[in-house]
Design an enzyme around this catalytic site. Structure first.
Site, PDB file in Angstrom:
ATOM      1  N   ASP A 293       0.834  -1.204   0.000  1.00 15.38           N
ATOM      2  CA  ASP A 293       0.000   0.000   0.000  1.00 15.38           C
ATOM      3  C   ASP A 293       0.872   1.259   0.000  1.00 15.38           C
ATOM      4  O   ASP A 293       0.613   2.212  -0.734  1.00 15.38           O
ATOM      5  CB  ASP A 293      -0.899   0.021   1.232  1.00 15.38           C
ATOM      6  CG  ASP A 293      -2.024  -0.991   1.157  1.00 15.38           C
ATOM      7  OD1 ASP A 293      -2.569  -1.190   0.061  1.00 15.38           O
ATOM      8  OD2 ASP A 293      -2.366  -1.578   2.195  1.00 15.38           O
ATOM      9  N   ASN A 294       1.888   1.250   0.858  1.00 14.84           N
ATOM     10  CA  ASN A 294       2.781   2.410   0.930  1.00 14.84           C
ATOM     11  C   ASN A 294       3.526   2.613  -0.379  1.00 14.84           C
ATOM     12  O   ASN A 294       3.644   3.741  -0.872  1.00 14.84           O
ATOM     13  CB  ASN A 294       3.778   2.231   2.082  1.00 14.84           C
ATOM     14  CG  ASN A 294       3.167   2.547   3.428  1.00 14.84           C
ATOM     15  OD1 ASN A 294       2.814   3.675   3.712  1.00 14.84           O
ATOM     16  ND2 ASN A 294       3.025   1.532   4.257  1.00 14.84           N
TER      17      ASN A 294
END
Length: 205
Positions: A166-167
């Protein structure tokens, strides 16, 4: 303007806020689902009013709640959109179309808008409209989990650290948004940029 849930797209908007953007996050009537999910990740020494796992991805933002299924909610949303340089979302494309706020719906009405979208598996193919999370699209489907696992007689899949994909995806989208903003200074035109959990997983692997 951000309308997203969980982690990847909120990371993008959080980074833009860190760079000086005024970010308004639009949540539905029940709030971002990540609010409740993040509570289960909270360490015991945090109190009931504290939610640091939600806060870390939403620091520096102004948070409001709108119901886009009502005329009043739509009107307020479009008023915000008309004053925005960038729109960031991770809502699935079919849901955005149903709300009338897909890129195709907005590109002519807001020709200078940068439209940034987090996708699960990209825009084409049999999985394009499927929901996706970090563990499924970034880690499992790309083969990352197999590569990380020691292959032994009692092999077990590795449980990946949460939100890494996600990051990675949020950071990628933030870079694309900045590039599109720079290009707009030369052309005056908006753009559509997107970042996919699955494609970023393949690239990272």
């Amino acid at each position: 303007l951000e309308m997203s849930t969980f982690v990847a797209a909120p990371v993008c908007a959080r980074l833009l806020a860190d760079l000086g953007a005024t970010v308004i996050k639009v949540e539905g009537p029940n709030g971002d689902n990540w609010r409740q999910t993040a509570i289960s990740c909270r360490h015991n020494h945090f109190g009931d009013a504290e939610n640091p796992v939600f806060d870390i991805y939403n620091t520096g933002k102004k948070l409001i709640s709108l119901n886009l299924k009502t005329e009043e909610g739509k009107e307020a949303f479009h008023k915000l959109l008309s004053q925005s340089d960038v729109f960031v979302t991770n809502i699935r494309v079919q849901a955005l179309k149903k709300l009338g706020i897909s890129y195709d719906d907005l590109k002519d009405k807001y020709p200078s808008l940068i439209y940034g979208s987090v996708l699960g598996y990209g825009e084409k193919g049999p999985d394009a409209n499927n929901p996706a999370f970090d563990h499924t699209a970034f880690w499992a489907r790309t083969g990352f989990l197999l590569d990380m696992a020691p292959i032994t007689d009692d092999y077990h899949p590795v449980f990946p650290p949460s939100s890494v994909g996600d990051n990675f995806t949020g950071m990628t989208l933030a870079a694309e948004v900045c590039s599109a903003l720079f290009n707009r200074t030369k052309t005056g035109k908006g753009d559509y940029v997107r970042s996919s959990l699955f494609h970023n997983g393949i690239f990272a692997m």
